[in-house]
Write an enzyme that holds these catalytic residues in place. Structure first.
Site, PDB file in Angstrom:
ATOM      1  N   PRO A 125      46.950 -12.730  10.779  1.00 10.98           N
ATOM      2  CG  PRO A 125      48.481 -13.209  12.479  1.00 10.98           C
ATOM      3  CD  PRO A 125      48.192 -13.472  11.034  1.00 10.98           C
ATOM      4  CB  THR A 149      45.449  -6.459  16.649  1.00  5.52           C
ATOM      5  OG1 THR A 149      46.103  -7.609  17.175  1.00  5.52           O
ATOM      6  CG2 THR A 149      44.883  -5.618  17.773  1.00  5.52           C
ATOM      7  CG  HIS A 197      51.441 -13.607  18.474  1.00 10.35           C
ATOM      8  ND1 HIS A 197      52.662 -13.339  17.879  1.00 10.35           N
ATOM      9  CD2 HIS A 197      50.706 -12.469  18.333  1.00 10.35           C
ATOM     10  CE1 HIS A 197      52.643 -12.087  17.399  1.00 10.35           C
ATOM     11  NE2 HIS A 197      51.482 -11.556  17.661  1.00 10.35           N
ATOM     12  N   GLY A 198      54.396 -16.320  18.521  1.00 15.04           N
ATOM     13  CA  GLY A 198      55.769 -16.266  19.027  1.00 15.04           C
ATOM     14  C   GLY A 198      56.555 -15.129  18.381  1.00 15.04           C
ATOM     15  CG  HIS A 227      55.015  -9.221  15.303  1.00 11.86           C
ATOM     16  ND1 HIS A 227      53.783  -9.372  14.731  1.00 11.86           N
ATOM     17  CD2 HIS A 227      55.899  -9.330  14.275  1.00 11.86           C
ATOM     18  CE1 HIS A 227      53.911  -9.576  13.420  1.00 11.86           C
ATOM     19  NE2 HIS A 227      55.187  -9.557  13.126  1.00 11.86           N
ATOM     20  CE1 TYR A 282      52.700  -7.145  21.529  1.00  9.89           C
ATOM     21  CE2 TYR A 282      52.675  -8.367  19.467  1.00  9.89           C
ATOM     22  CZ  TYR A 282      52.416  -7.203  20.176  1.00  9.89           C
ATOM     23  OH  TYR A 282      51.904  -6.107  19.541  1.00  9.89           O
ATOM     24  NE  ARG A 307      50.733  -3.532   5.799  1.00  7.65           N
ATOM     25  CZ  ARG A 307      51.962  -3.083   5.585  1.00  7.65           C
ATOM     26  NH1 ARG A 307      52.263  -1.840   5.880  1.00  7.65           N
ATOM     27  NH2 ARG A 307      52.875  -3.889   5.081  1.00  7.65           N
TER      28      ARG A 307
END
Ligand SMILES: Cc1cc2nc3c(=O)[nH]c(=O)nc-3n(C[C@H](O)[C@H](O)[C@H](O)COP(=O)(O)O)c2cc1C
Length: 366
Positions: free
Chosen positions: A25, A27, A177-178, A180, A182, A321
């Site tokens: 994923p 952003t 999304h669990g 980083h 958040y 990346r």
């Protein structure tokens, strides 16, 4: 010659993957007004291969879920409609597409919140300002508002509705999304979570919110369409844990009860955003504990990705990346071809082409 381990097929539940190279994923901040835009059709379609798994960028579950400019959402009808042609383009090329559903919690500020209200979190402790990836701009975060115990079910429900919307948009499944730092991670990690109700304190209590989200999403769309991303070892946005291995293991074991499709874990070496560091830790205990598909990510290249598959350390490897900069990454890995370099400067710019859909394919460079 036998194919490289990354290029071997894998059956992930009902999905027949033709290789193990997953789009992580990413952003990209090109979704103005939180609505995915048409250039995303080309961007995702470029990164699609027949039988390849793609995970869409983090996508907000509600109007309180944002903390960055121009990130997509999936709580409104308009957003669902905007996702449809993107998902269709991936399916046309035979890809399998999961939507990463996201709430930033306190990694936000008044500007991103409805009516300029305070961001919500497990805590009311604010995050200190940080210098952004470009080394110049500074991100500031507004003091969050601690969710009352009785409000938590509403946020769980927002995850459930977002999952339903993702299926409506045509996605094959969702990744919760669990990771980083958040919202979900703000409950999981003891550096952040200072609650004294049933959502704080013991490991079991800190994991309760995450598992309630999993349970609700599974009930809505079925366990075979649900994955989760976790980063027990990372400490982004002041969300570290004093015992990440115990946390990762507790989650891996608990997830087994719901029979979800996959668990996607970020390598302990990704302690800070974007940098690889030496670490004695490994995801092996979690890999052994979790019964579904295990995806690893974080600093992988072709060689150690192949090793991870060959040794059984992981079922699939997600690339961030290098996949961003090499739309035909699986093919390049197959041929052991050289890779384009990524350009950090264009990761998050609003340009619909530059740094987005203009990375060359192998055929056009050779
Ligand atoms: C531009 C960029 C955007 C990212 N966005 C997300 C995201 O939306 N969700 C997420 O879970 N991780 C995100 N990450 C982390 C990546 O998915 C990945 O875990 C990280 O880049 C390490 O893998 P890599 O070494 O293969 O790049 C992002 C990373 C980058 C560089």
């Amino acid at each position: 010659m036998a194919p490289a381990p990354l290029l071997t097929p894998y059956k992930m539940g009902a999905f027949d993957l033709s290789h193990r190279v997953v789009l992580a994923p990413l952003t990209r901040q090109r979704s103005f007004n939180n609505i995915p835009q048409p250039p995303a059709i080309l961007y995702y379609s470029q990164r699609t291969s027949k039988g390849g798994l793609l995970i869409a960028e983090a996508t907000g579950i509600s109007d309180t879920a944002q903390g960055y400019a121009s990130t997509p959402g999936i709580w409104s009808k308009e957003q669902v409609e905007a996702w449809k042609p993107i998902v269709d383009a991936v399916h046309e090329k035979g890809g399998i597409f999961f939507c990463q559903i996201w709430h930033v919690g306190r990694v936000s500020n008044y500007d991103f919140q409805p009516n300029g209200q305070a961001p919500i979190s497990s805590t009311d402790k604010p995050i200190k300002p940080v210098v952004r990836a470009n080394g110049i701009d500074v991100s500031t975060f507004s003091p969050p508002r601690r969710l009352a115990t009785e409000e938590i079910a509403d946020v769980v429900n927002d995850f459930r509705l977002a999952a339903r919307n993702a299926i409506e948009a045509g996605f094959d499944g969702v990744e919760i999304h669990g990771a980083h730092g958040y919202l979900i991670d703000q409950f999981l990690k003891d550096q952040v979570n200072d609650r004294i109700d049933k959502y704080g304190g013991s490991l079991e209590n800190r994991c309760r919110f995450a598992l309630e989200v999993v349970e609700a999403v599974v009930a809505e769309i079925g366990a075979g369409k649900v994955g989760i991303r976790l980063s027990p070892f990372a400490a982004y946005s002041e969300a570290g844990d004093s015992n990440p291995e115990a946390l990762g293991l507790y989650m891996a074991n608990s997830l087994n009860k719901y029979g979800i499709l996959y668990c996607h874990m970020v390598e302990p070496r990704m302690i800070t955003v974007g940098e690889k560091t030496e670490t004695p830790h490994s995801l092996l205990p979690m890999r052994r504990a979790f019964k579904g598909t295990f995806i690893v990510a974080g600093g992988y290249d072709r060689e150690d990705g192949n090793r991870a598959i060959a040794t059984g350390y992981a079922d699939l490897v997600a690339y961030g990346r290098v996949f961003l900069a090499n739309p035909d990454l699986p093919r390049r890995f197959e041929l052991d071809a050289p890779l384009n370099n990524y350009n950090r400067e264009t990761f998050y710019i609003p340009d619909p082409v530059v740094g987005y859909t203009d990375y060359p394919f192998l055929d056009s460079t050779s």
